[in-house]
Write an enzyme that holds these catalytic residues in place. Structure first.
Site, PDB file in Angstrom:
ATOM      1  N   HIS A  12       0.976  -1.153  -0.126  1.00 27.14           N
ATOM      2  CA  HIS A  12      -0.068   0.117   0.057  1.00 27.14           C
ATOM      3  C   HIS A  12       0.973   1.144   0.001  1.00 27.14           C
ATOM      4  O   HIS A  12       1.310   1.735   1.010  1.00 27.14           O
ATOM      5  CB  HIS A  12      -0.936   0.012   1.162  1.00 27.14           C
ATOM      6  N   HIS A  14       1.241   5.146  -2.095  1.00 23.81           N
ATOM      7  CA  HIS A  14       0.743   6.000  -3.237  1.00 23.81           C
ATOM      8  C   HIS A  14       1.765   6.590  -3.659  1.00 23.81           C
ATOM      9  O   HIS A  14       2.861   7.136  -3.006  1.00 23.81           O
ATOM     10  CB  HIS A  14      -0.251   7.059  -2.251  1.00 23.81           C
ATOM     11  N   HIS A 190      -9.869   1.066  -0.575  1.00 20.23           N
ATOM     12  CA  HIS A 190      -9.729   1.676   0.760  1.00 20.23           C
ATOM     13  C   HIS A 190     -11.097   1.517   1.669  1.00 20.23           C
ATOM     14  O   HIS A 190     -11.864   1.976   0.841  1.00 20.23           O
ATOM     15  CB  HIS A 190      -9.544   3.220   0.332  1.00 20.23           C
ATOM     16  N   GLU A 193     -11.227   3.028   7.067  1.00 22.45           N
ATOM     17  CA  GLU A 193     -10.188   3.970   7.728  1.00 22.45           C
ATOM     18  C   GLU A 193     -10.801   5.419   8.124  1.00 22.45           C
ATOM     19  O   GLU A 193     -10.767   5.704   9.309  1.00 22.45           O
ATOM     20  CB  GLU A 193      -9.169   4.431   6.583  1.00 22.45           C
ATOM     21  N   ASP A 271       1.847   3.760   3.412  1.00 21.67           N
ATOM     22  CA  ASP A 271       0.743   4.561   2.618  1.00 21.67           C
ATOM     23  C   ASP A 271       1.624   5.532   1.826  1.00 21.67           C
ATOM     24  O   ASP A 271       0.914   5.629   0.492  1.00 21.67           O
ATOM     25  CB  ASP A 271      -0.270   5.175   3.743  1.00 21.67           C
TER      26      ASP A 271
HETATM   27 ZN    ZN Z   1      -4.025   4.758   0.686  1.00 25.15          ZN
END
Ligand code: ZN
Length: 330
Positions: A12, A14, A190, A193, A271
Site C-alpha cells: 500500500h 501511493h 480503501h 479508515e 501509505d
Molecule cells: Zn491509501
C-alpha cells in the site's frame, strides 16, 4: 536487530504523495527544503483525511509532465532501495496528471516504463495499481478501470478506490468494480479508515475485493473481524498514517497488534512517504518498540503480504523463497 537490511514487502504505497524533496526541487528549482516541509509534508497530526488531502494539489502541480512522472518514479525506487524492498506495489490515479494535456493512457505508459526501468536497475520486483477516487464520477472510475484492462500483461496489475471515504459514497463506483470483476481484474479498495465497520461490510458485500486498504476500523465489530478472518481478506495496514489522521489517537492504541494476534492476514505499509513522513524501516522500528514485534512477526506479515500480492504465482514463489531465506539467515 537491524531492521534496515531485512527484505520488505509493501503493498500500500501511493506514488504521487511520495514525491521526495530531491525530485521536487528538480521540478521546481525555487523550492527550499523549509518550504517543502511546510507545504508538501503533512503535520504529525492532521484534523481529518480531508485536511491531510488538502496538500495534494500542491504536489500534483509538479506531476503534470513526462519528466515529472519519470523523476517521481525514479526517486521512488531510490527510497524503496533504502528500505531494502523485495517487492512493492505502487499506486496512483492516472486522471490526476492530465492538467497540462497528458492523456491518461500516456500517463500510465510513462509510469509503467519508469517503474520497469527502476525495477530492473534495483532488482526490486514491482507491480502498479491504478486508483479511482471517491470524489470522481462514475465515468472517471470506469475510465480508470478500463486503463487497467488496456494495460493487462504489463506491470499494471489491479484497480483501487481511494480518497475521501467519509465524504463520498461507494455507490458511484460500483459499475467500475463490476467491470473489474467481469474482466478478472484484481481489486483492492480503501475501506474502514475514515469510516467505520459499516463501510467495510458495504465494500465486502458490494465490491468483493481481493484485499482491503487499511480496514483498521473493522476492529469496531467482532463479527466483521471474524468474517475477514474466515474469508482470508488481506489488510494493507499503515499505522503511522492512521495515527497522523487520528484514526487512532496514539501508536500504542493502533489495532494492528490486536488484529495480528487474532490471526488476520495483514501486512505493514507506509501509505506514502511525503504526506506521511515515514519509511518502512522506521515503521518496523516503531512496531518493534511499541508492540515488541520480532523478526518472526515481520517475516509472517511479509509472507502474508506476498501471498496476497498481485503478481503471477511463479514470481511469487521465487520472492517467497528469497524472503524466507533472508529471514532465516538474519
Ligand atoms: Zn491509501
Amino acid at each position: 536487530m537491524d531492521w534496515v537490511t531485512l527484505p520488505k514487502v509493501e503493498l500500500h504505497l501511493h506514488l504521487d504523495t511520495s514525491l521526495n524533496f530531491e525530485a521536487a526541487v528538480q521540478l521546481k528549482p525555487s523550492l527550499t527544503r523549509e518550504v517543502f516541509l511546510r507545504d508538501y509534508v503533512a503535520p504529525e497530526k492532521c484534523l481529518n483525511l480531508a485536511d491531510f488531502l488538502s496538500r495534494v494539489p500542491r504536489i500534483l502541480e509538479l506531476l503534470q509532465t513526462e519528466r515529472g512522472l519519470q523523476l517521481l518514479t525514479q526517486e521512488m525506487f531510490r527510497q524503496l532501495a533504502d528500505d531494502h524492498m523485495l517487492y512493492a506495489e505502487l499506486r496512483f490515479a492516472p486522471l490526476l496528471h492530465t492538467q497540462q494535456g497528458l492523456a491518461p493512457k500516456d500517463i500510465v505508459r510513462i509510469i509503467e516504463a519508469a517503474a520497469d526501468k527502476g525495477s530492473k536497475a534495483t532488482g526490486i520486483e514491482t507491480r502498479l495499481i491504478l486508483c479511482s477516487l471517491r470524489h470522481f464520477s462514475a465515468d472517471q472510475s470506469m475510465e480508470t478501470v478500463q486503463l487497467v484492462d488496456q494495460f493487462k500483461g504489463s506491470r499494471v496489475a489491479a484497480f483501487d478506490l481511494a480518497g475521501d471515504e467519509a465524504g463520498y459514497p461507494l455507490a458511484t463506483h460500483l459499475e467500475a468494480f463490476r467491470f473489474a470483476k467481469d474482466r478478472h481484474i484484481a481489486i483492492t479498495s480503501h475501506a474502514g479508515e475514515a469510516s467505520g465497520a459499516q463501510s467495510v461490510w458495504e465494500t465486502l458485500d458490494q465490491v468483493q475485493p481481493d484485499r482491503l486498504g487499511h480496514g483498521v476500523r473493522s476492529i469496531e465489530d467482532p463479527a466483521l473481524v471474524a468474517r475477514l478472518k474466515q474469508m482470508q481478506i488481506h489488510l494493507e495496514m499503515c499505522p503511522t498514517c492512521n495515527v497522523q489522521l487520528e484514526v487512532f489517537p496514539t501508536y500504542p492504541e493502533h489495532c494492528i497488534d490486536r488484529l495480528y494476534r487474532e490471526g488476520l492476514s495483514l501486512g505493514i505499509s507506509t501509505d506514502n512517504r511525503t504526506l506521511t513522513p515515514v519509511t518502512l524501516t522506521r515503521e518496523y522500528e516503531k512496531m518493534a518498540a511499541t508492540f515488541g514485534w520480532g523478526k518472526q512477526d515481520f517475516q509472517k506479515c511479509n509472507v502474508n503480504a506476498l501471498n496476497a500480492a498481485f503478481v503471477p504465482q511463479p514470481i511469487k514463489d521465487d520472492l517467497l523463497r528469497r524472503l524466507n531465506a533472508a529471514y532465516d539467515r538474519a
